[in-house]
Enzyme design. Structure first.
Site, PDB file in Angstrom:
ATOM      1  N   GLY A  41      42.948 -83.228   3.604  1.00  0.00           N
ATOM      2  CA  GLY A  41      42.897 -81.447   3.494  1.00  0.00           C
ATOM      3  C   GLY A  41      42.981 -81.278   4.828  1.00  0.00           C
ATOM      4  O   GLY A  41      44.505 -80.222   5.232  1.00  0.00           O
ATOM      5  N   ASP A  62      42.207 -92.758   9.588  1.00  0.00           N
ATOM      6  CA  ASP A  62      40.967 -92.335   8.177  1.00  0.00           C
ATOM      7  C   ASP A  62      41.125 -93.749   7.617  1.00  0.00           C
ATOM      8  O   ASP A  62      41.675 -94.645   7.015  1.00  0.00           O
ATOM      9  CB  ASP A  62      42.189 -91.972   6.882  1.00  0.00           C
ATOM     10  CG  ASP A  62      41.123 -90.724   6.033  1.00  0.00           C
ATOM     11  OD1 ASP A  62      40.744 -91.066   5.806  1.00  0.00           O
ATOM     12  OD2 ASP A  62      42.013 -89.817   5.878  1.00  0.00           O
ATOM     13  N   ASN A  70      41.689 -85.265  -4.607  1.00  0.00           N
ATOM     14  CA  ASN A  70      42.175 -84.795  -3.468  1.00  0.00           C
ATOM     15  C   ASN A  70      43.467 -84.611  -2.974  1.00  0.00           C
ATOM     16  O   ASN A  70      43.357 -83.594  -2.459  1.00  0.00           O
ATOM     17  CB  ASN A  70      42.381 -86.009  -2.514  1.00  0.00           C
ATOM     18  CG  ASN A  70      40.942 -87.099  -1.995  1.00  0.00           C
ATOM     19  OD1 ASN A  70      41.428 -88.454  -2.240  1.00  0.00           O
ATOM     20  ND2 ASN A  70      40.181 -86.204  -2.110  1.00  0.00           N
ATOM     21  N   LYS A  86      44.563 -93.410   2.445  1.00  0.00           N
ATOM     22  CA  LYS A  86      45.073 -92.026   3.399  1.00  0.00           C
ATOM     23  C   LYS A  86      46.263 -92.293   4.143  1.00  0.00           C
ATOM     24  O   LYS A  86      47.129 -91.784   4.556  1.00  0.00           O
ATOM     25  CB  LYS A  86      44.413 -92.113   3.432  1.00  0.00           C
ATOM     26  CG  LYS A  86      43.308 -90.662   1.489  1.00  0.00           C
ATOM     27  CD  LYS A  86      42.376 -89.799   2.549  1.00  0.00           C
ATOM     28  CE  LYS A  86      41.614 -89.515   1.048  1.00  0.00           C
ATOM     29  NZ  LYS A  86      40.309 -88.584   1.170  1.00  0.00           N
ATOM     30  N   ASP A 130      36.003 -85.026   7.970  1.00  0.00           N
ATOM     31  CA  ASP A 130      34.892 -84.303   7.281  1.00  0.00           C
ATOM     32  C   ASP A 130      33.702 -84.245   7.703  1.00  0.00           C
ATOM     33  O   ASP A 130      32.920 -84.022   6.081  1.00  0.00           O
ATOM     34  CB  ASP A 130      35.309 -84.185   5.915  1.00  0.00           C
ATOM     35  CG  ASP A 130      35.252 -85.580   4.903  1.00  0.00           C
ATOM     36  OD1 ASP A 130      35.035 -86.427   5.716  1.00  0.00           O
ATOM     37  OD2 ASP A 130      35.190 -85.775   3.842  1.00  0.00           O
ATOM     38  N   CYS A 185      32.658 -81.333   1.460  1.00  0.00           N
ATOM     39  CA  CYS A 185      33.873 -80.529   0.780  1.00  0.00           C
ATOM     40  C   CYS A 185      32.662 -81.107  -1.177  1.00  0.00           C
ATOM     41  O   CYS A 185      33.321 -80.289  -2.202  1.00  0.00           O
ATOM     42  CB  CYS A 185      35.295 -81.035   0.284  1.00  0.00           C
ATOM     43  SG  CYS A 185      35.592 -79.969   1.999  1.00  0.00           S
ATOM     44  N   CYS A 317      48.190 -79.016  36.528  1.00  0.00           N
ATOM     45  CA  CYS A 317      49.401 -78.169  36.394  1.00  0.00           C
ATOM     46  C   CYS A 317      48.121 -77.257  34.930  1.00  0.00           C
ATOM     47  O   CYS A 317      47.802 -76.232  36.278  1.00  0.00           O
ATOM     48  CB  CYS A 317      49.649 -79.322  34.771  1.00  0.00           C
ATOM     49  SG  CYS A 317      48.606 -80.147  34.069  1.00  0.00           S
TER      50      CYS A 317
END
Length: 359
Positions: A41, A62, A70, A86, A130, A185, A317
């Protein structure tokens, strides 16, 4: 004979006209190597943005396969991708979106054991995984490699975004370490637009770090609540108990490649190294370390003759990203005593001289 125009100038015209952006920032994006953990996601929101913006090389990590559950939020994938890795599905989407971007799919887990190989030559790490276990592994690996980490999380109706860099990191925010019982999730649910908003904020932080523009979320966490449509900011600082503990052995970049802001103050009081600023002139005009020599990163290779290979040099920097690249070029050219300032002038203003203007 007239010089041929940049064939991609039209594509990036709307971002190149942004104040302070221009060709220099676009060139930095083209040269950047970014590693992204997760093509789910959050990755579905982050990856298309950074590819379309012109990031030159993107590694997608992944180990999962595309599942039907999904598809409501992982917009890199379509029903035709069900059952595919994925990383491969995401790579196909990104190549179609940005043919000039080199996309390297890796079907792998990001762990402490695999991190060093996966982050080789990376300029920036983005964690859109996740699990909190992966996020802690990403945090520790980014510190060892000496690169910034942009992290995000999204669950139910809300998201969080932060940057681990310049002296503060994820373990200062969550000192007790990963929680094995944390919701996911799969168990708690997720509103798809929360991934979109959170991932968009992560992509913004990544582009700011890579170009040296703006004020990244260092020492700050941005909290988004989708139910109320509100955002909040949580500030945090370095955990002093961590500095009192014995330092962990380095597992990434060479230990003599970077100095902290506090270490630099001691060096300036004794060896007095040459301070080399590789930012752009407009940044130098806003804030600079006293006595620094300005040679923008894009001009460095052509102006190496202005520097003495025998002298100690500390290059800096804004946040340490460009200085790390400059250090690689200096070391390759025989400047064996060169080092760079971790966290850049931003870290200096936070820890040594708060009167120095921040930008």
């Amino acid at each position: 004979m007239a010089t041929s125009p940049d064939p991609r100038a039209t594509r990036f015209a709307r971002q190149r006209i942004l104040p302070g952006f221009g060709e220099a920032a676009q060139a930095r994006l083209a040269a950047a190597r970014v590693v992204v953990i997760g093509a789910g996601g959050l990755g579905s929101a982050v990856l298309p943005v950074i590819a379309a913006a012109g990031v030159g090389t993107i590694t997608v990590i992944d180990d999962d396969l595309v599942d039907e559950t999904n598809l409501h939020r992982q917009l890199l994938h379509t029903p035709a991708d069900l059952g595919r890795p994925k990383a491969d599905s995401a790579a196909d989407t990104l190549r179609a979106l940005s043919p000039d971007t080199t996309v390297l799919p890796r079907r792998d887990l990001f762990t402490a054991a695999t991190a060093a190989a996966l982050l080789e030559d990376a300029d920036l790490l983005i964690d859109g995984s996740d699990t909190v276990q992966t996020r802690f592994a990403a945090n520790d690996a980014a510190i060892a490699a000496g690169i910034p980490l942009v992290w995000g999380s999204a669950l139910r109706w809300s998201g969080q975004v932060g940057v681990a860099w310049g002296g503060t990191d994820y373990r200062d925010l969550f000192p007790d370490g990963p929680d094995a019982e944390a919701d996911t999730c799969e168990t708690a649910g997720i509103l798809p637009s929360v991934c979109t908003v959170t991932g968009g904020l992560m992509a913004t932080e990544a582009l700011k770090l890579l170009t040296g523009l703006g004020d990244p979320l260092i020492g700050r966490v941005l909290l988004f609540d989708g139910l109320t449509g509100t955002t909040q900011e949580l500030a945090y600082q370095r955990d002093p108990t961590r500095d009192a503990a014995p330092p962990a052995p380095a597992t990434g970049a060479a230990s003599d490649s970077a100095v902290t802001a506090r270490e630099l103050t001691a060096l300036l009081a004794s060896d007095a190294p040459v301070l080399l600023d590789v930012r752009e002139p407009h940044e130098f005009a806003l804030a600079a370390l006293p006595g620094a020599v300005l040679i923008p990163l894009g001009e460095l290779e052509d102006r190496l003759g202005e520097l003495d290979r025998e002298e100690a040099i500390v290059v800096y920097c804004h946040l340490g990203v460009r200085s790390a690249r400059a250090l690689d070029r200096l070391r390759a050219a025989g400047f064996t005593r060169a080092r760079h300032l971790a966290g850049g002038i931003d870290a200096w203003s936070r820890t040594v001289d708060p009167t120095l203007p921040r930008y």
